[in-house]
Design a protein around this motif. Structure first.
Motif, short mmCIF file in Angstrom:
data_model
loop_
_atom_site.label_atom_id
_atom_site.label_comp_id
_atom_site.label_asym_id
_atom_site.label_seq_id
_atom_site.Cartn_x
_atom_site.Cartn_y
_atom_site.Cartn_z
N PRO B 160 0.85 -1.25 -0.10
CA PRO B 160 0.07 0.12 0.08
C PRO B 160 0.95 1.14 -0.12
O PRO B 160 1.84 1.15 0.44
CB PRO B 160 -0.62 -0.22 1.55
N ASP B 161 0.40 2.29 -0.55
CA ASP B 161 0.74 3.65 -0.67
C ASP B 161 2.18 3.83 -1.49
O ASP B 161 2.40 4.77 -1.93
CB ASP B 161 1.34 4.11 0.77
N VAL B 162 3.14 2.90 -1.59
CA VAL B 162 4.40 2.94 -2.06
C VAL B 162 4.39 2.03 -3.49
O VAL B 162 5.46 2.38 -4.21
CB VAL B 162 5.42 2.44 -1.27
N GLU B 163 3.48 1.25 -3.83
CA GLU B 163 3.70 0.63 -5.37
C GLU B 163 2.31 0.59 -5.72
O GLU B 163 1.05 0.84 -5.15
CB GLU B 163 4.04 -0.86 -4.80
N ALA B 164 2.10 0.33 -7.05
CA ALA B 164 1.08 0.58 -7.85
C ALA B 164 0.93 -0.38 -8.90
O ALA B 164 2.02 -1.01 -9.18
CB ALA B 164 0.72 1.85 -8.61
N LEU B 165 -0.18 -0.59 -9.53
CA LEU B 165 -0.19 -1.67 -10.71
C LEU B 165 -0.62 -0.63 -11.89
O LEU B 165 -1.66 0.04 -11.79
CB LEU B 165 -1.31 -2.63 -10.49
N LEU B 166 0.33 -0.66 -12.65
CA LEU B 166 0.23 -0.04 -14.03
C LEU B 166 -0.24 -0.80 -15.20
O LEU B 166 0.26 -1.91 -15.31
CB LEU B 166 1.58 0.67 -14.37
N VAL B 167 -1.30 -0.48 -15.73
CA VAL B 167 -2.10 -1.20 -16.78
C VAL B 167 -1.91 -0.38 -17.95
O VAL B 167 -2.01 0.93 -18.15
CB VAL B 167 -3.66 -1.28 -16.57
N ASN B 168 -1.34 -0.97 -19.09
CA ASN B 168 -1.26 -0.50 -20.38
C ASN B 168 -2.10 -1.21 -21.41
O ASN B 168 -1.50 -2.49 -21.65
CB ASN B 168 0.42 -0.24 -20.79
#
Lengths: 182, 228
Positions: B160-168
């Protein structure tokens, strides 16, 4: 810490400043760049280790008192300042140095005001406090003394700017200019 | 300039040595040790100048990303009070993510590019995507995210807070990355800088394409992130 130790430290630090000046002006850019990288690597190596050490010490029982004692030692203090690990931030150290100067300035009929401390630049204004005539000779030497006192407490300061000496004696603004010496 | 206020040592042979005191040697040395290019950023916790490839801490309570020096990163990152959290350094490509077009459409993101992250403050999932007015933020329906995690357990590992899921999913791409949040902010910055009109314009899409190429080829891992 003995006087001899303190003098040895001051001597090393002056030499360090001199050599940085030499490297900055060095005609061989590649050699200068290698020196820069070497210094940077050593600083990082020590800096990370010291930061961990301070983090462990901060969390330990009696850690804060131990750090306060460490900072009293000029050599340890210099090392912590270099790595940005001094327990007091630049602003606190500068304010304290200025507060210590107040009585001395008062004797000369001057008041000092801190205008701004931002990104390593300290901006001060000197005003006549009234009552005591300010000597022109004082105005010539005081900015240098103020600057010295600040830089000793905070050698991480980039620049000290002193102005506001617009007094009747015909002496107008005195600018201490760059704190850095050749 | 000499230190007139401090009594000169006249009782020893050190006079020549004490003629001048060290100046702002810390500032001089640090300035020299830094990269040659001009310093554009400073540590937001202690104000020392930063190199372009500096670290970042997240302050979850304020949803703020701070540029920090190594010392502050070590001293304050992931501290016991959780005020600041360290941002991981690496992006990771996620293979075999199961997300059908219908499921994607159900998320309600109007464009094929978005990143999702969980905030500990409020336990919600936020989605960011380029919208007609630049970067747009929306709150994701919690059920939608839960379904996505149920289908793809790897997403549960995302911090949480520091990572993300990037979708392209632009132009038929189906790429998924687990990426540090500072890189997401870099993408937001790019969109904010280059986005023109409703559809963004060539410049914005060129910047986004470059960003994705860098991510794909791990080119940006030690590079500057100019966040919005």
């Amino acid at each position: 810490m003995s006087t001899r130790d303190k003098q040895g430290l001051d001597q090393s630090l002056r030499r360090l400043e001199e050599l940085i000046g030499v490297l900055e002006a060095h005609p061989d850019a590649a050699a200068s760049e290698s020196a820069r990288e070497l210094i940077s690597l050593i600083l990082n190596l020590h800096g990370i280790g010291l930061a961990k050490l301070m983090a462990i010490l901060t969390q330990a029982d009696g850690g804060t008192a131990a750090i306060a004692r460490l900072v009293e030692n000029d050599q340890v203090r210099a090392m912590l300042l270099l790595h940005g690990l001094h327990p007091e931030d630049l602003e606190t150290r500068v304010h304290r140095a200025i507060d210590r100067l107040r009585p001395h300035l008062g004797v000369h009929g001057l008041r000092v005001e801190t205008l701004e401390i931002n990104r390593g630049v300290v901006q001060l204004r000197l005003n006549a406090s009234g009552g005591i005539a300010v000597k022109a000779s004082t105005l010539l030497t005081l900015p240098g003394e103020i600057e010295d006192a600040i830089v000793e407490a905070a050698p991480d300061v980039d620049k000290v700017v002193i102005d506001g000496l617009d007094l009747k004696g015909g002496v107008t603004a005195v600018n201490a200019g760059e704190a850095r010496r050749p | 300039l000499t230190g007139l206020m401090r009594g000169a040592d006249t009782d020893s042979g050190y006079e020549a040595m004490t003629a001048s005191r060290p100046g702002n040697w810390v500032a001089s040395l640090q300035r020299f040790a830094r990269e040659r290019h001009a310093v554009a950023e400073y540590c937001e916790l202690c104000s020392v100048p930063l190199p372009p490839d500096h670290l970042h801490l997240v302050e979850p309570a304020k949803r703020r990303l701070l540029c920090v020096c190594r010392s502050c990163d070590v001293l304050l990152g992931d501290s016991a009070d959780n005020k600041y959290r360290r941002v991981p350094g690496r992006a990771q490509k996620l293979e075999n993510i199961r997300l059908t077009d219908a499921e994607w459409d159900a998320l309600g993101i109007p464009i094929g590019l978005a990143f999702f992250y969980q905030g500990t403050a409020g336990e919600r999932v936020l989605a960011f995507y380029p919208g007609p007015a630049g970067p747009t933020e929306s709150l994701l329906e919690l059920n939608a995210w839960s379904r996505l995690v149920a289908n793809n357990p790897v997403l549960a590992e995302q911090k949480p807070d520091v990572e993300a899921l990037l979708v392209n999913r632009i132009n038929g791409a189906r790429e998924y990355y687990r990426i540090p949040i500072d890189r997401c902010y870099a993408l937001v910055g790019l969109i904010r800088t280059h986005w023109r009109g409703v559809s963004g314009g060539d410049e914005a899409w060129k910047a986004i394409t470059n960003f994705m190429n860098d991510l794909r080829e791990h080119r940006d891992e030690t590079r500057a992130y100019h966040h919005g």
